[in-house]
Design a protein around this motif. Structure first.
Motif, short mmCIF file in Angstrom:
data_model
loop_
_atom_site.label_atom_id
_atom_site.label_comp_id
_atom_site.label_asym_id
_atom_site.label_seq_id
_atom_site.Cartn_x
_atom_site.Cartn_y
_atom_site.Cartn_z
N ASN A 160 0.89 -0.98 -0.18
CA ASN A 160 0.57 -0.30 -0.01
C ASN A 160 0.94 0.89 -0.27
O ASN A 160 2.21 1.42 0.11
CB ASN A 160 -0.79 -0.10 1.30
N TRP A 198 -8.11 -4.12 -4.57
CA TRP A 198 -7.27 -3.24 -4.37
C TRP A 198 -8.35 -2.13 -4.40
O TRP A 198 -9.84 -2.50 -4.72
CB TRP A 198 -6.54 -2.78 -5.11
N TRP A 245 -9.06 2.25 -2.43
CA TRP A 245 -8.82 3.42 -2.29
C TRP A 245 -9.59 4.30 -0.74
O TRP A 245 -10.49 3.43 -0.74
CB TRP A 245 -9.26 4.66 -3.42
N TYR A 299 -3.84 3.79 -1.25
CA TYR A 299 -4.32 2.88 -1.95
C TYR A 299 -3.69 1.60 -1.71
O TYR A 299 -2.41 1.58 -1.01
CB TYR A 299 -3.65 3.49 -3.38
N PRO A 313 2.07 -0.51 -7.73
CA PRO A 313 0.84 -0.29 -8.01
C PRO A 313 0.94 0.13 -9.15
O PRO A 313 1.97 0.87 -10.03
CB PRO A 313 1.15 1.40 -7.12
#
Length: 173
Positions: free
Chosen positions: A5, A102, A104, A122, A138
């Motif tokens: 993350n 994943w 947010w 994230y 990412p």
């Protein structure tokens, strides 16, 4: 990258309730993003409950034909302290959504009489190996989250061409 993350924090000179209202409005997400990937919300309703789905039109040059759509599912909603969503898609176009693991998340902490410390995270820790084989995590550089928070901070001062009232109304101005 060993970590699964990334986070960035920025203090905005805007009250927490107003920051939350902007984040809960999918119409503001293209202005917050800053990469050009987030295009327009398909579902424009304010985010009001865990489990709510909101779709966004997206663009990425590496996607087939560039254009695609994501279906986000609200999984954290604690006004005005936190909001977050899982990102998914409808692979067969039949309404059955799949989520890739994943998400947010925005955490908001009041700062002084009218400011807000915003942390954007994230997280891709739940992405299965089968997805990691064809998607890189990412999918953006480390500066993206900080840039996004700076865009969020500028919203009260911008007048987007497409819908100037959307951003101004979220800030109550």
């Amino acid at each position: 990258m060993d970590q699964e993350n990334v986070s960035a924090t920025l203090t905005l000179d805007v009250p927490t309730e107003k920051v939350f209202a902007v984040l809960a409005d999918p119409r503001t997400h293209p202005a917050i993003d800053g990469t050009g990937w987030v295009q327009e919300p398909v579902d424009r309703a304010t985010l009001r409950e865990v489990g709510q789905i909101f779709r966004m039109d997206m663009y990425h040059p590496d996607a087939q034909d560039g254009d695609y759509q994501v279906a986000n599912k609200v999984h954290v909603l604690d006004p005005p302290r936190a909001i977050g969503w899982l990102t998914g898609y409808d692979p067969k176009g039949d309404g059955h959504l799949e989520f890739g693991g994943w998400f947010w998340r925005y955490d908001l902490v009041p700062s002084g009489p009218s400011g807000t410390e915003v942390t954007l995270t994230y997280d891709w820790s739940a992405v299965p190996q089968s997805i990691r084989e064809y998607l890189r995590f990412p999918p953006f550089g480390p500066e993206h989250l900080t840039n996004s928070l700076h865009h969020l901070a500028q919203l009260p001062h911008r007048r987007p061409e497409a819908d100037p009232s959307a951003v101004r109304n979220c800030w109550g101005r």
